[in-house]
Motif scaffolding. Structure first.
Motif, PDB file in Angstrom:
ATOM      1  N   ALA A 262       0.808  -1.223   0.000  1.00 54.43           N
ATOM      2  CA  ALA A 262       0.000   0.000   0.000  1.00 54.43           C
ATOM      3  C   ALA A 262       0.840   1.272   0.000  1.00 54.43           C
ATOM      4  N   SER A 263       2.145   1.124   0.005  1.00 53.33           N
ATOM      5  CA  SER A 263       3.020   2.297   0.137  1.00 53.33           C
ATOM      6  C   SER A 263       3.284   2.961  -1.208  1.00 53.33           C
ATOM      7  N   PRO A 264       3.492   4.273  -1.192  1.00 52.10           N
ATOM      8  CA  PRO A 264       3.831   4.975  -2.442  1.00 52.10           C
ATOM      9  C   PRO A 264       5.210   4.577  -2.966  1.00 52.10           C
ATOM     10  N   GLU A 265       6.095   4.133  -2.062  1.00 55.89           N
ATOM     11  CA  GLU A 265       7.447   3.756  -2.486  1.00 55.89           C
ATOM     12  C   GLU A 265       7.417   2.555  -3.436  1.00 55.89           C
ATOM     13  N   ALA A 266       6.581   1.565  -3.131  1.00 52.81           N
ATOM     14  CA  ALA A 266       6.496   0.395  -4.000  1.00 52.81           C
ATOM     15  C   ALA A 266       5.947   0.786  -5.365  1.00 52.81           C
ATOM     16  N   GLY A 267       4.923   1.631  -5.360  1.00 53.36           N
ATOM     17  CA  GLY A 267       4.367   2.096  -6.625  1.00 53.36           C
ATOM     18  C   GLY A 267       5.372   2.874  -7.441  1.00 53.36           C
ATOM     19  N   ALA A 268       6.160   3.694  -6.759  1.00 52.54           N
ATOM     20  CA  ALA A 268       7.178   4.496  -7.458  1.00 52.54           C
ATOM     21  C   ALA A 268       8.236   3.594  -8.083  1.00 52.54           C
ATOM     22  N   ALA A 269       8.590   2.504  -7.403  1.00 52.95           N
ATOM     23  CA  ALA A 269       9.592   1.579  -7.936  1.00 52.95           C
ATOM     24  C   ALA A 269       9.078   0.882  -9.195  1.00 52.95           C
ATOM     25  N   VAL A 270       7.809   0.479  -9.180  1.00 55.09           N
ATOM     26  CA  VAL A 270       7.206  -0.148 -10.364  1.00 55.09           C
ATOM     27  C   VAL A 270       7.145   0.860 -11.508  1.00 55.09           C
ATOM     28  N   ASP A 271       6.759   2.086 -11.190  1.00 51.34           N
ATOM     29  CA  ASP A 271       6.676   3.134 -12.219  1.00 51.34           C
ATOM     30  C   ASP A 271       8.046   3.417 -12.832  1.00 51.34           C
ATOM     31  N   ALA A 272       9.084   3.405 -12.007  1.00 51.95           N
ATOM     32  CA  ALA A 272      10.437   3.672 -12.503  1.00 51.95           C
ATOM     33  C   ALA A 272      10.889   2.558 -13.448  1.00 51.95           C
ATOM     34  N   SER A 273      10.540   1.326 -13.119  1.00 48.41           N
ATOM     35  CA  SER A 273      10.900   0.207 -13.988  1.00 48.41           C
ATOM     36  C   SER A 273      10.187   0.326 -15.329  1.00 48.41           C
ATOM     37  N   ARG A 274       8.918   0.661 -15.285  1.00 50.35           N
ATOM     38  CA  ARG A 274       8.153   0.824 -16.527  1.00 50.35           C
ATOM     39  C   ARG A 274       8.698   1.993 -17.352  1.00 50.35           C
ATOM     40  N   ALA A 275       9.057   3.076 -16.680  1.00 58.68           N
ATOM     41  CA  ALA A 275       9.610   4.242 -17.386  1.00 58.68           C
ATOM     42  C   ALA A 275      10.912   3.878 -18.089  1.00 58.68           C
ATOM     43  N   ASN A 276      11.718   3.042 -17.441  1.00 56.29           N
ATOM     44  CA  ASN A 276      12.961   2.591 -18.073  1.00 56.29           C
ATOM     45  C   ASN A 276      12.650   1.788 -19.339  1.00 56.29           C
ATOM     46  N   GLY A 277      11.611   0.967 -19.278  1.00 50.56           N
ATOM     47  CA  GLY A 277      11.201   0.224 -20.460  1.00 50.56           C
ATOM     48  C   GLY A 277      10.733   1.130 -21.579  1.00 50.56           C
ATOM     49  N   GLN A 278      10.024   2.194 -21.215  1.00 49.45           N
ATOM     50  CA  GLN A 278       9.569   3.140 -22.230  1.00 49.45           C
ATOM     51  C   GLN A 278      10.746   3.868 -22.871  1.00 49.45           C
ATOM     52  N   GLN A 279      11.779   4.156 -22.084  1.00 47.21           N
ATOM     53  CA  GLN A 279      12.985   4.775 -22.635  1.00 47.21           C
ATOM     54  C   GLN A 279      13.645   3.858 -23.656  1.00 47.21           C
ATOM     55  N   LEU A 280      13.482   2.560 -23.450  1.00 44.87           N
ATOM     56  CA  LEU A 280      14.047   1.570 -24.365  1.00 44.87           C
ATOM     57  C   LEU A 280      13.092   1.243 -25.511  1.00 44.87           C
ATOM     58  N   GLU A 281      11.975   1.973 -25.573  1.00 41.19           N
ATOM     59  CA  GLU A 281      10.978   1.818 -26.635  1.00 41.19           C
ATOM     60  C   GLU A 281      10.413   0.404 -26.681  1.00 41.19           C
ATOM     61  N   ILE A 282      10.136  -0.132 -25.496  1.00 38.32           N
ATOM     62  CA  ILE A 282       9.499  -1.443 -25.425  1.00 38.32           C
ATOM     63  C   ILE A 282       8.054  -1.300 -25.874  1.00 38.32           C
ATOM     64  N   GLY A 283       7.634  -2.180 -26.776  1.00 42.67           N
ATOM     65  CA  GLY A 283       6.296  -2.100 -27.334  1.00 42.67           C
ATOM     66  C   GLY A 283       5.389  -3.240 -26.925  1.00 42.67           C
ATOM     67  N   SER A 284       5.940  -4.331 -26.377  1.00 46.36           N
ATOM     68  CA  SER A 284       5.113  -5.444 -25.945  1.00 46.36           C
ATOM     69  C   SER A 284       5.881  -6.278 -24.937  1.00 46.36           C
ATOM     70  N   THR A 285       5.151  -7.122 -24.226  1.00 46.13           N
ATOM     71  CA  THR A 285       5.779  -7.988 -23.239  1.00 46.13           C
ATOM     72  C   THR A 285       5.587  -9.445 -23.650  1.00 46.13           C
ATOM     73  N   PRO A 286       6.567 -10.295 -23.322  1.00 48.70           N
ATOM     74  CA  PRO A 286       7.841  -9.949 -22.696  1.00 48.70           C
ATOM     75  C   PRO A 286       8.839  -9.425 -23.722  1.00 48.70           C
ATOM     76  N   THR A 287       9.697  -8.515 -23.270  1.00 50.34           N
ATOM     77  CA  THR A 287      10.846  -8.081 -24.065  1.00 50.34           C
ATOM     78  C   THR A 287      12.094  -8.396 -23.255  1.00 50.34           C
ATOM     79  N   VAL A 288      13.021  -9.100 -23.879  1.00 52.58           N
ATOM     80  CA  VAL A 288      14.239  -9.552 -23.202  1.00 52.58           C
ATOM     81  C   VAL A 288      15.450  -8.936 -23.890  1.00 52.58           C
ATOM     82  N   PHE A 289      16.445  -8.585 -23.092  1.00 54.91           N
ATOM     83  CA  PHE A 289      17.713  -8.100 -23.632  1.00 54.91           C
ATOM     84  C   PHE A 289      18.818  -9.051 -23.188  1.00 54.91           C
ATOM     85  N   VAL A 290      19.493  -9.666 -24.151  1.00 58.07           N
ATOM     86  CA  VAL A 290      20.603 -10.570 -23.860  1.00 58.07           C
ATOM     87  C   VAL A 290      21.890  -9.815 -24.172  1.00 58.07           C
TER      88      VAL A 290
END
Length: 319
Positions: A262-290
């Protein structure tokens, strides 16, 4: 080739129909001759919603791009289409612009290039042959404070951007579970990319994974396995209760887990991960980088090919 859509790689017919205009725009992959300006003609009328993000009226070139795309794909007034102010690109002779589309809850963004005479529109990527094509991607992937499995110094790092409710992500989970024991040289890093517009309980699961990780890094992988193994019985109605059950089974402190969920910190962490994916122009899931090499979906043959290639390249470099 980049797809101008966002969704789980499962791609059902309903979702395809719901985002047909997004798929249509994805076909602009080569030179397109723009109407109007270069030949002294007037561009077609554009919607009043086409003002720039700063509120300024769009330039003639922006209007020309919008008019062309609206006319080509029959984008009516219900589709908001915004063309950013063109700027100099890294490629001499080409300008760079971003086209943003919004249709109800669906919104997408894609980069385009323009010839300076305003005549040609290019959808694609610019590649500098003098640079490592994967180095920039690796530099943009943020792995700090993300769950990881395997040797931190492993020669191959596999970064997975996934949605816990996505069926193809579950397939990837099963592929990895069967494949990784054969490759101790591979380290896996998990990144949240919940598609909330498609999957109603994906964010709840992402929060659960984040809170499990914060309490016990090893417990994250137990929760990760449990969510994918029981994906079919989880619903928006029971997701919170299911996540608590998984946390208890993983040996976590339930009071701390629920407070974290229920904490805002957990939500912020999920949002940051998603934002990083958007920076990488991820268009669908799953997207993997090897090691920075992109793979979309859960193709075990291609995934193993990438891993073997990286191991072989490093063996050659050592010799």
């Amino acid at each position: 080739m980049k797809r101008f859509n966002t969704g789980c790689a499962e791609g059902t017919a309903q979702r395809s129909q719901r985002r047909v205009w997004i798929s249509a725009l994805a076909t602009v992959l080569t030179l397109a001759c723009l109407p109007g300006l270069a030949r002294g003609q007037s561009p077609a009328p554009v919607s009043s919603a086409s003002k720039t993000s700063t509120g300024a009226q769009p330039t003639a070139l922006q209007k020309s791009v919008e008019a062309y795309l609206r006319n080509l794909y029959a984008f009516g007034p219900g589709v908001q289409l915004t063309v950013s102010v063109p700027k100099e690109s890294e490629m001499p002779g080409l300008l760079e612009t971003t086209v943003d589309l919004k249709d109800g809850e669906n919104s997408q963004s894609a980069k385009f290039y323009l010839s300076k005479d305003g005549k040609y529109l290019v959808r694609g990527e610019i590649s500098d042959l003098s640079k490592d094509p994967l180095a920039e991607t690796r530099a943009r992937i943020q792995t700090n404070d993300a769950p990881s499995l395997g040797d931190p110094k492993a020669p191959v790092t596999l970064v997975e951007f996934s949605d816990f409710e996505c069926p193809v992500c579950r397939s990837l989970h099963d592929v990895l579970r069967g494949m990784l024991p054969n490759y101790p040289q591979v380290r896996v890093v998990f990144k949240d990319f919940p598609l909330e517009s498609l999957h109603p309980w994906a964010r709840t699961a992402a929060l659960a994974g984040r809170c499990a990780y914060q309490q016990d890094a090893k417990a994250f992988w137990k929760v990760y396995d449990a969510i994918y193994d029981q994906q079919e019985v989880i619903s928006a109605a029971n997701a919170w209760a299911k996540m608590a059950d998984f946390a208890a089974t993983a040996g976590l402190n339930l009071d701390a887990f629920k407070a974290c969920m229920a904490s805002p910190e957990a939500g912020a962490a999920v949002d940051a991960s998603r934002a990083n994916g958007q920076q990488l122009e991820i268009g669908s899931t799953p997207t993997v980088f090897v090691n920075g090499r992109r793979l979309v979906g859960a193709d075990p043959r291609l995934l193993e090919q990438y891993i073997k290639y990286e191991l072989a390249q490093q063996k050659v470099a050592k010799n």
